[in-house]
Motif scaffolding. Sequence first.
Motif, PDB file in Angstrom:
ATOM      1  N   LYS A  52       0.851  -1.169  -0.135  1.00 33.03           N
ATOM      2  CA  LYS A  52       0.172   0.094  -0.125  1.00 33.03           C
ATOM      3  C   LYS A  52       0.873   1.317  -0.127  1.00 33.03           C
ATOM      4  O   LYS A  52       0.284   2.359   0.303  1.00 33.03           O
ATOM      5  CB  LYS A  52      -0.960   0.004   1.310  1.00 33.03           C
ATOM      6  CG  LYS A  52      -1.882  -1.176   1.305  1.00 33.03           C
ATOM      7  CD  LYS A  52      -2.847  -1.032   2.341  1.00 33.03           C
ATOM      8  CE  LYS A  52      -3.915  -2.415   2.508  1.00 33.03           C
ATOM      9  NZ  LYS A  52      -4.742  -2.451   3.570  1.00 33.03           N
ATOM     10  N   ASP A  53       2.022   0.997  -0.511  1.00 31.33           N
ATOM     11  CA  ASP A  53       3.080   2.384  -0.191  1.00 31.33           C
ATOM     12  C   ASP A  53       2.981   3.033  -1.686  1.00 31.33           C
ATOM     13  O   ASP A  53       3.957   4.092  -1.601  1.00 31.33           O
ATOM     14  CB  ASP A  53       4.435   1.771   0.002  1.00 31.33           C
ATOM     15  CG  ASP A  53       4.643   1.299   1.717  1.00 31.33           C
ATOM     16  OD1 ASP A  53       3.682   1.786   2.429  1.00 31.33           O
ATOM     17  OD2 ASP A  53       4.881   0.006   1.528  1.00 31.33           O
ATOM     18  N   ILE A  54       2.353   2.408  -2.610  1.00 23.59           N
ATOM     19  CA  ILE A  54       2.644   3.190  -4.240  1.00 23.59           C
ATOM     20  C   ILE A  54       1.425   3.597  -4.487  1.00 23.59           C
ATOM     21  O   ILE A  54       0.300   2.956  -4.628  1.00 23.59           O
ATOM     22  CB  ILE A  54       3.369   2.169  -5.039  1.00 23.59           C
ATOM     23  CG1 ILE A  54       4.832   1.801  -4.419  1.00 23.59           C
ATOM     24  CG2 ILE A  54       3.568   2.647  -6.365  1.00 23.59           C
ATOM     25  CD1 ILE A  54       5.269   0.481  -5.297  1.00 23.59           C
ATOM     26  N   VAL A  55       1.211   4.909  -5.182  1.00 24.71           N
ATOM     27  CA  VAL A  55       0.276   5.266  -5.939  1.00 24.71           C
ATOM     28  C   VAL A  55       0.505   5.975  -7.378  1.00 24.71           C
ATOM     29  O   VAL A  55       1.840   6.579  -7.087  1.00 24.71           O
ATOM     30  CB  VAL A  55      -0.468   6.420  -5.028  1.00 24.71           C
ATOM     31  CG1 VAL A  55      -1.685   7.297  -5.854  1.00 24.71           C
ATOM     32  CG2 VAL A  55      -0.969   6.269  -3.712  1.00 24.71           C
ATOM     33  N   ILE A  56      -0.022   5.490  -8.432  1.00 24.99           N
ATOM     34  CA  ILE A  56       0.478   6.097  -9.743  1.00 24.99           C
ATOM     35  C   ILE A  56      -0.332   7.406  -9.902  1.00 24.99           C
ATOM     36  O   ILE A  56      -1.764   7.355  -9.854  1.00 24.99           O
ATOM     37  CB  ILE A  56       0.012   5.072 -10.717  1.00 24.99           C
ATOM     38  CG1 ILE A  56       0.594   3.740 -10.436  1.00 24.99           C
ATOM     39  CG2 ILE A  56       0.378   5.704 -11.977  1.00 24.99           C
ATOM     40  CD1 ILE A  56       2.025   3.697 -10.408  1.00 24.99           C
ATOM     41  N   ALA A  57       0.310   8.555 -10.199  1.00 29.15           N
ATOM     42  CA  ALA A  57      -0.245   9.918 -10.749  1.00 29.15           C
ATOM     43  C   ALA A  57      -0.128   9.779 -12.346  1.00 29.15           C
ATOM     44  O   ALA A  57       0.834   9.973 -12.943  1.00 29.15           O
ATOM     45  CB  ALA A  57       0.471  10.890  -9.915  1.00 29.15           C
ATOM     46  N   SER A  58      -1.320   9.697 -12.700  1.00 31.48           N
ATOM     47  CA  SER A  58      -1.376   9.184 -14.082  1.00 31.48           C
ATOM     48  C   SER A  58      -1.651  10.304 -15.281  1.00 31.48           C
ATOM     49  O   SER A  58      -2.510  11.119 -15.070  1.00 31.48           O
ATOM     50  CB  SER A  58      -2.720   8.101 -14.330  1.00 31.48           C
ATOM     51  OG  SER A  58      -2.626   7.857 -15.595  1.00 31.48           O
ATOM     52  N   VAL A  59      -0.744  10.326 -16.101  1.00 30.97           N
ATOM     53  CA  VAL A  59      -1.057  11.313 -17.386  1.00 30.97           C
ATOM     54  C   VAL A  59      -1.991  10.417 -18.107  1.00 30.97           C
ATOM     55  O   VAL A  59      -1.496   9.857 -19.097  1.00 30.97           O
ATOM     56  CB  VAL A  59       0.336  11.647 -17.903  1.00 30.97           C
ATOM     57  CG1 VAL A  59      -0.151  12.761 -18.933  1.00 30.97           C
ATOM     58  CG2 VAL A  59       1.351  12.300 -17.140  1.00 30.97           C
ATOM     59  N   ASP A  60      -3.135  10.529 -17.826  1.00 32.85           N
ATOM     60  CA  ASP A  60      -4.115   9.557 -18.583  1.00 32.85           C
ATOM     61  C   ASP A  60      -4.967  10.638 -19.640  1.00 32.85           C
ATOM     62  O   ASP A  60      -4.755  11.681 -19.820  1.00 32.85           O
ATOM     63  CB  ASP A  60      -5.120   9.005 -17.720  1.00 32.85           C
ATOM     64  CG  ASP A  60      -5.762   9.807 -16.660  1.00 32.85           C
ATOM     65  OD1 ASP A  60      -5.513  11.207 -16.911  1.00 32.85           O
ATOM     66  OD2 ASP A  60      -6.513   9.382 -15.756  1.00 32.85           O
TER      67      ASP A  60
END
Length: 759
Positions: A52-60
């Motif tokens: 639970k330590d990673i989040v993707i900040a997405s250029v979507d």
Amino acid sequence: MTFKKKNEYFLGFAATIFTLIIYSLSPGFIKDLELLYQNAQFHWRGPDTPGKDIVIASVDEKSLDKLGRWPWSRDVFARIVDNLTAMGARVIAFDMVFSGEDNSGGLPGFLKLKDKLGQKGIKDSSVLSILDESIESADRDNLFATAIKNSRRVVLGYFFHFDPSTLSHLSRKELDQNFKNIKSTRFRGFIKSDQSIDPSDFNILQAYAVESNLDELSKNTRHAGFFSFDVETDGTLRRQPLLVQYHDADSGRDFFFPSLAVKSVEKFFKGTMLFKVGPAGVEKVLIDAKEPIVIPTNSKGEIMINFLGPQGSFPYISLADIYAPREGGLDSGIFKDKIVLVGATATALKDIRLTPFDPVFPGVEIHGTIIDNILNGKSLYRPAWLDLAEPGFLFVWGVFLTILFSLAKPVWGLGLWMALNFGYFCIVQWFFVSERFFLFGTLPMLQSLVILSLMVAYQYLVEQNQKRFIRGVFDQYVSPEVIDRLISNPDNMKLGGEEKELTSYFTDLAGFTSFSEKMTAEAQVKFLNEYLGEMSDILLKHEGTLDKYDGDAIKAFFGAPVYFSNHAEKACMVAIAMQKRLEELNHEWKEKELPELKMRIGINTGMIVVGNLGSKTRMSYGMNGDAVNLAARLEGANKFYGTWTMIAESTYLQAKDAIEAREMDYIQVVGRKKPVKIFELIGVKGCLEEDKKEMIKFYEKGLALYKEGEWEKAIILFKKALEIDPDDGPSKILIARCHELEQSPPEEQWQGVYTLSSK
């Protein structure tokens, strides 16, 4: 011991020795099979739960819609960094590089204006104050650099070039500056068992150049890592170097640089990565933190990635929502104490990789997977004892199978083989899931199959293979429907014919004659057999009937002897499939240093006479008629228009719901009085990309104006089509023709018909 038993043992032991030789040589096809098997093991295991330590900040797609066309201004990223910092992100890592200056705010213009005011002696403080404020707000790079500096949580990314042939766009000055920008982030954490050891000898992945961030950005953070990937021979990403070696030509020294994942983990734990190295290479890798983390790698410092699942295994948050949190209704707590990876997931930005789980996997999520593997001890590895255990197992396995299959009755051989390999499969999968390493899966199974085949069913297989070979050769010339029809009803073997509406089909290889003159007769035959075999397989698969081969040309038809109403559509599908397969073959031939070949195809639907033609002792099922001749002319007309697949209007009208095509011209071919509308077959319905649609729209509008005699307007539209596709042959042809018609206008009764003067 009987002679039969000796032969069985000999075959079994020979197969075992052969297997050990294959293991030691490790040819490409065995590697490819093993890689495919390893891919399958991920799917059999299924998705695994990440930490639970990673989040993707997405250029979507959403962020592109909200924040505008890519690339964005640096003030956007400055605000994103500020917001993530305010929301408690522990690490903000960028899977992208900011290598060029951002002048979108008009900074050069403001600076030029200030310079001119100074030259003219204007010293109005209010004016200069406003101008200075404008310069400050226009300097987007400085805004971003300030955000990075204030955040103190940012890890920048950069990428290496691993192929020296790709460096022509970079000057020596740019190469030196890029290296200078990352030099402060170089790796220094080697722990040597002997001070004489030189890490440059470890075959660590060698880079030839780097493309880094702007100096203004680089100097505001000490944390940066490369995000380049090193793929396997099959194009799949399975392992990632934690270090890359770079040789600086100026100093003559080798430097080592860590990956983006490593720098992110170091930042997360406020620790340092250490490499313990010995004479054989990397022995141990660990993160020297409050609680040290050991990272399993090979001797080159590469980590084997344990992919957790398909795309979306980690939480994705659109950058549009991070840029404007209130509008997105974002829970800011989602970033608290997390590693936030900022990267592209939108398909249009093409940062897509092939992984064992997913053929369209965003690169940023791969970095997330590597980080998660390190944080949670989930990376794969290869124990050192496997190098000795594997060949030993192959020998014992071969002896065991030889004795077992020699004792078993042939009827039980296949059942035993399935049971043994199922048991081996379960063991291999257990080691993968529970112990996180790969045992070789395919070679022992292939070894058992070879031994079984040689000992239990050799003669039977030879006989069956011979039958399959004979039928395979026969199938290359006559469709399976014809064979089945003649076998079931011998009365069909008579002279005669019938006329019906069918679709005729002609192909020819462009430039094959000149190409074949450079080949030996044996090489020509081998090449043609491969090409014609591939094309014929496609033809017969779609129920086409092969009329004959004429050198490299194929003559065929659809709708007989077994009639089907969608013969025009099937002919078009065969053309599309053949062109696609030829493109694949060209890639294979290129590796053999053979030239690229193109295929022209002509298709026409009309009344055709089909039947058995020949004598009582030798006959062939073929076609004749005017519609057949027209298909042949259309195949040749491709050369004039610079196209590859041309169909008549009659074919288009019957297949238009299933294909993408464009009307090209209205022509009269040699030997035929009646003109015909011709169409270029492009692909299956829905395959057109937006730029292709736009080009065709311009072309069709130009064609309409051409038919109306509006030459100048037509030329404008044809040129617009060429702006989109500079290689579009029909547009070039009609532009030239419009110029001719402007100089020599046609008769009043002209109906837009153009007469082709050659076949």
